[in-house]
Design a protein around this motif. Structure first.
Motif, PDB file in Angstrom:
ATOM      1  N   ILE A   1     110.475 105.001 124.216  1.00  0.00           N
ATOM      2  CA  ILE A   1     109.392 104.229 123.584  1.00  0.00           C
ATOM      3  C   ILE A   1     108.215 104.058 124.545  1.00  0.00           C
ATOM      4  CG2 ILE A   1     108.759 102.015 122.526  1.00  0.00           C
ATOM      5  CD1 ILE A   1     110.577 103.858 120.751  1.00  0.00           C
ATOM      6  N   PRO A   2     108.442 103.633 125.799  1.00  0.00           N
ATOM      7  CA  PRO A   2     107.305 103.552 126.726  1.00  0.00           C
ATOM      8  C   PRO A   2     106.646 104.920 126.977  1.00  0.00           C
ATOM      9  CG  PRO A   2     109.108 102.219 127.540  1.00  0.00           C
ATOM     10  CD  PRO A   2     109.647 103.012 126.383  1.00  0.00           C
ATOM     11  N   LEU A   3     107.445 105.977 127.043  1.00  0.00           N
ATOM     12  CA  LEU A   3     106.877 107.311 127.241  1.00  0.00           C
ATOM     13  C   LEU A   3     105.996 107.711 126.058  1.00  0.00           C
ATOM     14  CD1 LEU A   3     106.619 109.930 128.842  1.00  0.00           C
ATOM     15  CD2 LEU A   3     108.754 110.701 127.757  1.00  0.00           C
ATOM     16  N   ALA A   4     106.459 107.454 124.853  1.00  0.00           N
ATOM     17  CA  ALA A   4     105.655 107.759 123.656  1.00  0.00           C
ATOM     18  C   ALA A   4     104.362 106.949 123.664  1.00  0.00           C
ATOM     19  CB  ALA A   4     106.461 107.461 122.389  1.00  0.00           C
TER      20      ALA A   4
ATOM     21  N   LEU B   1     117.556  97.163 118.087  1.00  0.00           N
ATOM     22  CA  LEU B   1     118.533  98.037 118.739  1.00  0.00           C
ATOM     23  C   LEU B   1     119.927  97.935 118.119  1.00  0.00           C
ATOM     24  CD1 LEU B   1     118.851 100.118 120.999  1.00  0.00           C
ATOM     25  CD2 LEU B   1     119.262  98.235 122.573  1.00  0.00           C
ATOM     26  N   ALA B   2     120.457  96.746 117.967  1.00  0.00           N
ATOM     27  CA  ALA B   2     121.818  96.590 117.429  1.00  0.00           C
ATOM     28  C   ALA B   2     121.950  97.125 115.996  1.00  0.00           C
ATOM     29  CB  ALA B   2     122.269  95.133 117.515  1.00  0.00           C
ATOM     30  N   PRO B   3     121.043  96.761 115.077  1.00  0.00           N
ATOM     31  CA  PRO B   3     121.172  97.334 113.725  1.00  0.00           C
ATOM     32  C   PRO B   3     121.011  98.860 113.702  1.00  0.00           C
ATOM     33  CG  PRO B   3     119.632  95.481 113.712  1.00  0.00           C
ATOM     34  CD  PRO B   3     119.991  95.745 115.129  1.00  0.00           C
ATOM     35  N   ILE B   4     120.151  99.381 114.567  1.00  0.00           N
ATOM     36  CA  ILE B   4     119.966 100.834 114.621  1.00  0.00           C
ATOM     37  C   ILE B   4     121.223 101.512 115.144  1.00  0.00           C
ATOM     38  CG2 ILE B   4     118.726 102.662 115.861  1.00  0.00           C
ATOM     39  CD1 ILE B   4     116.175 100.981 115.479  1.00  0.00           C
TER      40      ILE B   4
ATOM     41  N   ILE C   1     102.271  98.031 123.149  1.00  0.00           N
ATOM     42  CA  ILE C   1     103.595  98.124 123.756  1.00  0.00           C
ATOM     43  C   ILE C   1     104.223  96.740 123.897  1.00  0.00           C
ATOM     44  CG2 ILE C   1     102.834  98.074 126.177  1.00  0.00           C
ATOM     45  CD1 ILE C   1     105.647 100.317 124.869  1.00  0.00           C
ATOM     46  N   THR C   2     103.393  95.707 124.055  1.00  0.00           N
ATOM     47  CA  THR C   2     103.924  94.350 124.181  1.00  0.00           C
ATOM     48  C   THR C   2     104.484  93.835 122.857  1.00  0.00           C
ATOM     49  OG1 THR C   2     101.758  93.346 123.780  1.00  0.00           O
ATOM     50  CG2 THR C   2     102.370  93.760 126.083  1.00  0.00           C
ATOM     51  N   LEU C   3     104.109  94.456 121.755  1.00  0.00           N
ATOM     52  CA  LEU C   3     104.682  94.125 120.445  1.00  0.00           C
ATOM     53  C   LEU C   3     105.793  95.104 120.082  1.00  0.00           C
ATOM     54  CD1 LEU C   3     101.417  93.423 118.424  1.00  0.00           C
ATOM     55  CD2 LEU C   3     102.969  91.746 119.419  1.00  0.00           C
ATOM     56  N   GLN C   4     105.557  96.382 120.357  1.00  0.00           N
ATOM     57  CA  GLN C   4     106.481  97.421 119.928  1.00  0.00           C
ATOM     58  C   GLN C   4     107.813  97.371 120.680  1.00  0.00           C
ATOM     59  OE1 GLN C   4     105.365 101.465 120.822  1.00  0.00           O
ATOM     60  NE2 GLN C   4     106.503 102.265 119.089  1.00  0.00           N
ATOM     61  N   LEU C   5     107.774  97.261 121.997  1.00  0.00           N
ATOM     62  CA  LEU C   5     109.017  97.300 122.766  1.00  0.00           C
ATOM     63  C   LEU C   5     109.940  96.119 122.443  1.00  0.00           C
ATOM     64  CD1 LEU C   5     110.672  98.939 124.731  1.00  0.00           C
ATOM     65  CD2 LEU C   5     109.529  97.745 126.600  1.00  0.00           C
ATOM     66  N   PRO C   6     109.449  94.881 122.411  1.00  0.00           N
ATOM     67  CA  PRO C   6     110.358  93.788 122.021  1.00  0.00           C
ATOM     68  C   PRO C   6     110.922  93.957 120.602  1.00  0.00           C
ATOM     69  CG  PRO C   6     108.404  92.896 123.081  1.00  0.00           C
ATOM     70  CD  PRO C   6     108.152  94.358 122.866  1.00  0.00           C
ATOM     71  N   ALA C   7     110.111  94.466 119.688  1.00  0.00           N
ATOM     72  CA  ALA C   7     110.599  94.692 118.325  1.00  0.00           C
ATOM     73  C   ALA C   7     111.706  95.745 118.316  1.00  0.00           C
ATOM     74  CB  ALA C   7     109.450  95.115 117.416  1.00  0.00           C
ATOM     75  N   MET C   8     111.546  96.785 119.115  1.00  0.00           N
ATOM     76  CA  MET C   8     112.572  97.830 119.178  1.00  0.00           C
ATOM     77  C   MET C   8     113.848  97.302 119.846  1.00  0.00           C
ATOM     78  SD  MET C   8     111.484 100.311 117.518  1.00  0.00           S
ATOM     79  CE  MET C   8     111.042 102.015 117.599  1.00  0.00           C
ATOM     80  N   ILE C   9     113.702  96.400 120.792  1.00  0.00           N
ATOM     81  CA  ILE C   9     114.885  95.797 121.422  1.00  0.00           C
ATOM     82  C   ILE C   9     115.646  94.962 120.393  1.00  0.00           C
ATOM     83  CG2 ILE C   9     115.658  94.121 123.151  1.00  0.00           C
ATOM     84  CD1 ILE C   9     113.314  95.209 124.933  1.00  0.00           C
TER      85      ILE C   9
ATOM     86  N   TRP D   1     124.469 104.282 124.023  1.00  0.00           N
ATOM     87  CA  TRP D   1     123.818 104.730 125.265  1.00  0.00           C
ATOM     88  C   TRP D   1     122.553 105.534 124.966  1.00  0.00           C
ATOM     89  CZ3 TRP D   1     124.357 102.189 129.368  1.00  0.00           C
ATOM     90  CH2 TRP D   1     125.569 101.617 129.707  1.00  0.00           C
ATOM     91  N   ALA D   2     122.604 106.368 123.949  1.00  0.00           N
ATOM     92  CA  ALA D   2     121.425 107.167 123.593  1.00  0.00           C
ATOM     93  C   ALA D   2     120.276 106.272 123.151  1.00  0.00           C
ATOM     94  CB  ALA D   2     121.780 108.163 122.488  1.00  0.00           C
ATOM     95  N   ASN D   3     120.578 105.233 122.375  1.00  0.00           N
ATOM     96  CA  ASN D   3     119.528 104.328 121.905  1.00  0.00           C
ATOM     97  C   ASN D   3     119.000 103.423 123.001  1.00  0.00           C
ATOM     98  OD1 ASN D   3     118.739 104.298 118.864  1.00  0.00           O
ATOM     99  ND2 ASN D   3     120.863 104.990 118.977  1.00  0.00           N
ATOM    100  N   ILE D   4     119.848 103.035 123.933  1.00  0.00           N
ATOM    101  CA  ILE D   4     119.362 102.264 125.083  1.00  0.00           C
ATOM    102  C   ILE D   4     118.376 103.116 125.871  1.00  0.00           C
ATOM    103  CG2 ILE D   4     120.050 101.300 127.315  1.00  0.00           C
ATOM    104  CD1 ILE D   4     122.644 100.319 125.830  1.00  0.00           C
TER     105      ILE D   4
END
Length: 162
Positions: free
Chosen positions: A51-54, A13-16, A2-10, A41-44
């Motif tokens: 992501i943390p729930l998954a 975020l903008a390109p997605i 999660i310490t790698l995945q969450l920052p990568a998803m952040i 808003w949906a992606n935020i």
């Protein structure tokens, strides 16, 4: 992970939001403002809640299936199996750097499923004039596109580690 995945998803975020906003605008004939605000808003929500729930779900599966301990790595198949089962929390093994992008690929699956649910819930409330079935279909399709891009980036990363 999660310490790698969450920052990568952040970072992603903008390109997605850009990709999913353009696609949802076209699929639902929305105004750009309506499409991009809803998708943002949906992606935020899906990034900071989904992501943390998954990850928590995958960690629970890992703890149940492995008992939380390190796996036997006597064979290449055992290493691969351990990587799949321990995708949420990889045990440290020397010289197996390819395991991180493989675990990231594995984590895309539950992340995708939770993201689709979270984003659909947000967009049903945000796009009140759009048919719920159309929202559900659009959320599925735009996330297939964005997760395919994420998967491609992780595959390139995996290629560099091999």
């Amino acid at each position: 992970m999660i310490t790698l995945q969450l920052p990568a998803m952040i970072v992603a975020l903008a390109p997605i939001v850009l990709l999913e906003g353009v696609l949802s605008q076209r699929l639902l004939s929305l105004s750009p403002r309506q499409a991009f605000r809803g998708i943002a808003w949906a992606n935020i929500a899906s990034t900071f809640l989904g992501i943390p729930l998954a990850w928590i779900i995958m960690l629970a599966i890992e703890l149940i299936s492995t008992g939380g301990g390190a796996q036997n790595l006597d064979t290449p198949l055992a290493v691969f199996k351990a990587t799949i089962l321990q995708a949420a929390w990889l045990s440290p093994y020397e010289g197996l750097h390819w395991r991180i992008p493989v675990a990231a690929l594995v984590l895309l699956i539950p992340s995708f499923l939770v993201t689709v649910i979270v984003e659909r819930l947000v967009l049903v409330k945000y796009w009140k004039t759009v048919d719920r079935a159309q929202i559900a279909k659009t959320v599925w399709l735009v996330n297939c596109a964005s997760y395919a891009v994420l998967g491609l980036f992780i595959c390139v990363w995996l290629g560099f580690t091999l």
